[in-house]
Write a protein that holds these residues in place. Sequence first.
Motif: not given
Length: 284
Positions: A37-51
């Motif tokens: 879950q932590l990895y998923s949340l971090s990946a989502k934040r990273h994806r939003d930041y990249s966008r």
Amino acid sequence: MSSSARPTKKAKKSATGQPAAAGPSAIDDLTALTTAQLYSLSAKRHRDYSREIVRMAQEERDRAHVALQEMQSRLERANEHLEKMEENSRDAHREYLDAKNLLIRVRQSSNSTVPPMNIALDDSSVEDILGIISKKPSGNTAASSGKSPGGKKSQKFPYIEDILVSMAKSGQLHKGTKLSLAECHLVNKKDNSQFVNTMKLVEELWTEEEELFLRSSREEIEESMEEAKIIAETISLRCLTKLNEFEGREDPTPTNHQKPSFVSVGNRARRVFIGRKKGDENLV
């Protein structure tokens, strides 16, 4: 041992009636789930930041594209303005050469020919005649001294080119003084009105390049005195030509008996200015 002495499965419950604590495998499963879950949340934040970074980069690219278009438009306008300035400079140079050639022809004509006696006299011719008469001695004393009866040496009215060169050498024009407001030691106070009208006419007719040259510093004028004289003579000749055009003459070329004295030109320019105010284009 009897069967009553063995603990049953139900007896494995705690005294409070709750099931026993989970084993090591359950803890590992919970840890793995939490980590995922932590990895998923971090990946989502990273994806939003990249966008967001991509969006900002696109906006920056769009702004750069708009700025580039504006710069290209400004460059095109600057090139058009430069072409117009070059064309105006070529026209001014051609006009300068034409005036210079005309001045040479007038000088050659004045040196090689004698004006006929039946030519109508204008203000400049009258001035020349009056100057000759005033130089004529009235007696033996005047003849021996070379002076008029009043004791002063008679002089013709100075030409426009002499006045322009004198004012340029004095440094008045370099300070930005208008010609009609400048002072010249060659002009008498009683002739100030003719001087003002002549200078107003010069301000209408001289080119931007001629004005910039004559408004140079005193040192630059002294170093380029020959060029200053040629430019002043060109302006003087242009004044005579334009006055002939204003007066409606078929051939505006100055005749041999027309002299660019500031008094003659000032009187003729005054009539032109009055005619403009009255709406008359042709002067009698």
